[in-house]
Design an enzyme around this catalytic site. Structure first.
Site, short mmCIF file in Angstrom:
data_model
loop_
_atom_site.label_atom_id
_atom_site.label_comp_id
_atom_site.label_asym_id
_atom_site.label_seq_id
_atom_site.Cartn_x
_atom_site.Cartn_y
_atom_site.Cartn_z
N ASP A 169 0.85 -1.20 0.00
CA ASP A 169 0.00 0.00 0.00
C ASP A 169 0.88 1.25 0.00
OD1 ASP A 169 -3.05 -0.94 1.29
OD2 ASP A 169 -1.35 -2.26 1.61
N GLU B 143 -5.01 7.32 -0.34
CA GLU B 143 -5.53 6.76 0.92
C GLU B 143 -4.51 6.84 2.06
OE1 GLU B 143 -6.92 2.69 0.76
OE2 GLU B 143 -7.18 2.63 2.93
N ASP C 289 -6.46 4.92 -4.64
CA ASP C 289 -6.41 3.82 -3.67
C ASP C 289 -5.30 2.89 -4.18
OD1 ASP C 289 -6.65 1.68 -2.00
OD2 ASP C 289 -8.85 1.66 -2.04
N ASP D 160 -6.66 -1.66 -3.11
CA ASP D 160 -8.01 -1.83 -2.57
C ASP D 160 -8.19 -3.32 -2.29
OD1 ASP D 160 -10.69 -1.07 -1.92
OD2 ASP D 160 -11.34 -1.84 -3.86
N THR E 157 -7.00 -4.62 0.94
CA THR E 157 -5.77 -4.96 1.68
C THR E 157 -5.97 -6.17 2.59
OG1 THR E 157 -5.04 -2.68 1.63
CG2 THR E 157 -4.04 -4.06 3.31
N THR F 197 -19.43 -6.61 1.33
CA THR F 197 -18.15 -6.74 2.02
C THR F 197 -17.94 -8.16 2.55
OG1 THR F 197 -16.80 -5.83 3.79
CG2 THR F 197 -19.17 -5.98 4.22
N HIS G 163 -15.91 -6.35 6.44
CA HIS G 163 -16.42 -5.22 7.22
C HIS G 163 -17.94 -5.31 7.40
CE1 HIS G 163 -12.60 -3.58 5.45
NE2 HIS G 163 -12.44 -3.23 6.70
N GLY H 202 -12.90 -5.61 -1.45
CA GLY H 202 -12.59 -4.52 -2.37
C GLY H 202 -13.79 -3.90 -3.05
N LYS I 265 -15.73 -5.49 -6.42
CA LYS I 265 -17.19 -5.68 -6.44
C LYS I 265 -17.81 -5.00 -7.67
CE LYS I 265 -17.58 -5.00 -1.77
NZ LYS I 265 -16.40 -5.67 -1.18
P1 AMP Z 1 -14.76 -4.08 1.61
O1 AMP Z 1 -15.98 -4.24 0.81
O2 AMP Z 1 -14.90 -4.49 3.04
O3 AMP Z 1 -13.56 -4.69 0.97
O4 AMP Z 1 -14.51 -2.50 1.67
C1 AMP Z 1 -14.34 -1.72 0.52
C2 AMP Z 1 -13.37 -0.58 0.85
O5 AMP Z 1 -13.88 0.18 1.93
C3 AMP Z 1 -12.00 -1.08 1.29
O6 AMP Z 1 -11.02 -0.19 0.89
C4 AMP Z 1 -12.09 -1.07 2.79
O7 AMP Z 1 -10.85 -0.89 3.39
C5 AMP Z 1 -13.01 0.12 3.04
N1 AMP Z 1 -13.81 -0.10 4.26
C6 AMP Z 1 -15.07 -0.56 4.34
N2 AMP Z 1 -15.48 -0.65 5.63
C7 AMP Z 1 -14.44 -0.23 6.37
C8 AMP Z 1 -14.24 -0.07 7.77
N3 AMP Z 1 -15.18 -0.39 8.65
N4 AMP Z 1 -13.03 0.37 8.18
C9 AMP Z 1 -12.07 0.68 7.29
N5 AMP Z 1 -12.20 0.56 5.95
C10 AMP Z 1 -13.37 0.11 5.49
MG MG Z 2 -9.93 0.57 -0.67
MG MG Z 3 -6.46 0.75 -0.04
#
Ligand code: AMP
Ligand code: MG
Ligand code: MG
Length: 314
Positions: free
Chosen positions: A53, A76, A120, A123, A125, A199, A202, A224, A228
């Site tokens: 990153d 980011e 980003d 994306d 991580t 997600t 998250h 990511g 998606k």
């Molecule tokens: P995900 O779908 O969980 O992969 O999230 C898509 C993007 O949003 C990624 O870059 C995640 O790091 C960010 N993201 C979503 N929810 C959170 C969270 N609660 N804390 C930090 N980053 C998040």
């Molecule tokens: Mg991201």
């Molecule tokens: Mg990122």
């Protein structure tokens, strides 16, 4: 005929430079993974940063800012500006396929000062650290007057099932309003079935409540925002539903731009469009709701539970 690089409108040159630099970015991501020590730092709850990153952000931001010193670039990662930037990370070549396109008239005269680039560097991580490598993308979104008008999505591990040489894996999608999207073929999702992607790392009660209200036949929990939106474009899901805070502007700028050009729609959970001015809050506090086709977006928006909407101020 292809425009010569200096004669081409600045937006086309920014897009062209972005396409060139993401390939270098993808190589950095693969090099760090191959080395095996990811250098993981905890940025907060469920929020990781790796050496990839950090290095990729240095690579993209330094490469673009050297060529376009007046654009605003928002990445980011918070990095030490004195941090080490290797010469081999700096890419100043321009992609000739992009330069060969004709910039639409309304964008051709936009000056550098009006351009905001959202980066980003990696994306997905969390999935990268867990070896779910095809969930990873590099996102470079281009905004003008607060609107996402173009961008690049690089997926470094695309086609890993077929191509065994990791350095030959990967694909780059790019596009701009009035030009189109290249590097991917849009496919319609199956009819008679509702597939929602969301997600993987998250999730929470409201994320699940909202998906349940949409009565999906299948839920694809993957990492990511870039990944998606690729699932939507390739017809593997009908909607991307994330009724929670956490996703940021650098996650949505490039995916939104490309999805919109292809007829889809990405908004917050209230149906409000996202803004990408340089002073805007980074957080997409209203969540993310995206559909493969703009015409079906309303169907999903109407089903977001009221009690969930109250927790997501636009
Ligand atoms: P995900 O779908 O969980 O992969 O999230 C898509 C993007 O949003 C990624 O870059 C995640 O790091 C960010 N993201 C979503 N929810 C959170 C969270 N609660 N804390 C930090 N980053 C998040
Ligand atoms: Mg991201
Ligand atoms: Mg990122």
């Amino acid at each position: 005929m292809a425009a010569s690089s200096s004669a081409a409108p600045v937006l086309l040159r920014i897009l062209s430079a972005s396409v060139s630099v993401v390939n270098r970015a993808g190589r950095i991501i693969k090099d760090v993974m191959r080395k095996g020590d990811l250098g993981i730092i905890d940025k907060g709850i469920d929020d990781l940063q790796t050496e990839a990153d950090r290095s990729v952000q240095h690579c993209i931001v330094t490469s673009l800012s050297r060529q376009f010193p007046k654009i605003s670039i928002i990445g980011e990662e918070e990095l030490d500006s004195e941090g080490k930037v290797l010469d081999e990370w700096i890419v100043t070549s321009l992609d000739s396929d992009v330069l060969a396109k004709k910039c639409p008239e309304n964008l051709a005269s936009i000056p550098e000062e009006k351009v905001v680039v959202w980066v980003d560097p990696l994306d997905g991580t969390s999935e990268y650290t867990q070896g779910l490598l095809d969930h990873v993308t590099v996102l470079v979104g281009i905004a003008v007057n607060g609107k996402a008008i173009g961008g690049v999505i690089h997926q470094p591990y695309y086609n890993y099932q077929v191509e065994k040489d990791v350095y030959k894996q990967g694909r780059t999608l790019w596009g701009m309003n009035g030009i189109g999207v290249f590097g991917i073929e849009k496919k319609a999702p199956c009819e008679g079935k509702r597939i929602i992607t969301t997600t993987r790392s998250h999730s929470n009660k409201n994320v699940n409540l909202t998906i349940d209200a949409m009565k999906p036949d299948e839920v694809l929990r993957v990492g990511g925002a870039g990944h998606k939106v690729l699932l939507l474009i390739e017809g593997r899901a009908h909607a991307y539903v994330f009724a929670s805070k956490g996703c940021k502007k650098w996650d949505t700028c490039a995916p939104e731009a490309l999805l919109h050009i292809l007829g889809g729609k990405l908004t917050d959970m209230h149906g409000n469009s996202l803004e990408y001015h340089k002073d805007i809050q980074y957080l997409n506090s209203g969540g993310v709701l995206a559909t493969y086709d703009a015409a079906v977006h309303e169907w999903y928006r109407e089903r977001v539970p009221e009690e969930v909407k109250k927790t997501l101020p636009p």
